[in-house]
Design an enzyme around this catalytic site. Structure first.
Site, PDB file in Angstrom:
ATOM      1  N   CYS A  18       0.766  -1.099   0.080  1.00 57.04           N
ATOM      2  CA  CYS A  18       0.083   0.051   0.108  1.00 57.04           C
ATOM      3  C   CYS A  18       0.801   1.132   0.191  1.00 57.04           C
ATOM      4  O   CYS A  18       1.922   1.290   0.791  1.00 57.04           O
ATOM      5  CB  CYS A  18      -0.869  -0.061   1.178  1.00 57.04           C
ATOM      6  SG  CYS A  18      -2.116   1.427   1.291  1.00 57.04           S
ATOM      7  N   LEU A  19       0.550   2.212  -0.920  1.00 53.88           N
ATOM      8  CA  LEU A  19       1.331   3.562  -0.877  1.00 53.88           C
ATOM      9  C   LEU A  19       1.197   4.149   0.545  1.00 53.88           C
ATOM     10  O   LEU A  19       2.438   5.152   0.759  1.00 53.88           O
ATOM     11  CB  LEU A  19       0.833   4.415  -2.070  1.00 53.88           C
ATOM     12  CG  LEU A  19       0.909   3.926  -3.452  1.00 53.88           C
ATOM     13  CD1 LEU A  19       0.261   4.911  -4.269  1.00 53.88           C
ATOM     14  CD2 LEU A  19       2.489   3.610  -3.673  1.00 53.88           C
ATOM     15  N   GLU A  59      -8.786  -0.886  -2.433  1.00 48.22           N
ATOM     16  CA  GLU A  59      -9.227   0.408  -2.533  1.00 48.22           C
ATOM     17  C   GLU A  59     -10.466   1.038  -1.962  1.00 48.22           C
ATOM     18  O   GLU A  59     -10.649   2.022  -1.155  1.00 48.22           O
ATOM     19  CB  GLU A  59      -9.137   1.111  -4.197  1.00 48.22           C
ATOM     20  CG  GLU A  59      -8.052   0.928  -4.736  1.00 48.22           C
ATOM     21  CD  GLU A  59      -6.635   1.423  -4.098  1.00 48.22           C
ATOM     22  OE1 GLU A  59      -6.793   2.710  -3.353  1.00 48.22           O
ATOM     23  OE2 GLU A  59      -5.702   0.947  -3.980  1.00 48.22           O
TER      24      GLU A  59
HETATM   25 NI    NI Z   1      -3.553   1.306  -0.255  1.00 47.07          NI
END
Ligand code: NI
Length: 167
Positions: free
Chosen positions: A88-89, A131
């Site tokens: 995950c960013l 998301e």
């Molecule tokens: Ni994420």
């Protein structure tokens, strides 16, 4: 278009349920452009609005066959099972093997205001689930087993304090 800093673990916006969008305005279109630019720059295959600090129910994604955006998306179908090293960013440079349904179908609206569905197996299914979790204030850590989650939280806290993490 503009690049936004990506909010990371510990930021309360990531734990907040995003607000539904009532109308697709030009501001929403701009938001999508900015989110796409930020996602490609990262680079990532998906980005939810809370990750740039905007608590609105919208995400963008591109798993290699072109970008799309979903507004007010909901999961309407899940099936199968797939283990994948998910990242995950907002929890940068960390990956955990996470088991989730392999197939997902999501329903929402697109930028023209029309109802739209996106669905797929494996990476597509994973991105849709990941998301939409963000829009519900959930991070991938919630899908770890109890022990792995405890270790991950310990590592992330140590990292935040600038201490070495366990191997
Ligand atoms: Ni994420």
């Amino acid at each position: 278009m503009a690049l936004f800093p990506i909010r990371t673990f510990g930021d309360p916006v990531l734990r907040t349920v995003a607000e539904r969008i009532d109308e697709v305005t030009s501001a929403v279109e701009r938001l999508v452009d900015d989110m796409l630019e930020t996602m490609y720059d990262a680079p990532g295959v998906g980005l939810a609005a809370p990750q740039i600090g905007v608590s609105k129910a919208i995400f963008v994604a591109d798993i290699g066959d072109g970008p799309f955006a979903m507004i007010n998306p909901e999961i309407v179908e899940l099936s199968g099972e797939w283990v994948w090293d998910e990242g995950c960013l907002s929890v940068p440079e960390r990956f955990w093997p996470i088991t989730r349904p392999a197939f997902a179908r999501a329903r929402g609206i697109d930028l023209s205001g029309a109802e739209v569905e996106q669905s797929g197996d494996e990476l597509m299914g994973r991105v849709l689930q990941h998301e939409i979790d963000h829009l519900n204030g959930m991070l991938l850590l919630e899908h770890l087993g109890r022990r792995a989650k405890k270790q991950a939280l310990r590592d992330l806290r140590q990292e935040a304090l600038g201490m070495p993490t366990s191997p």
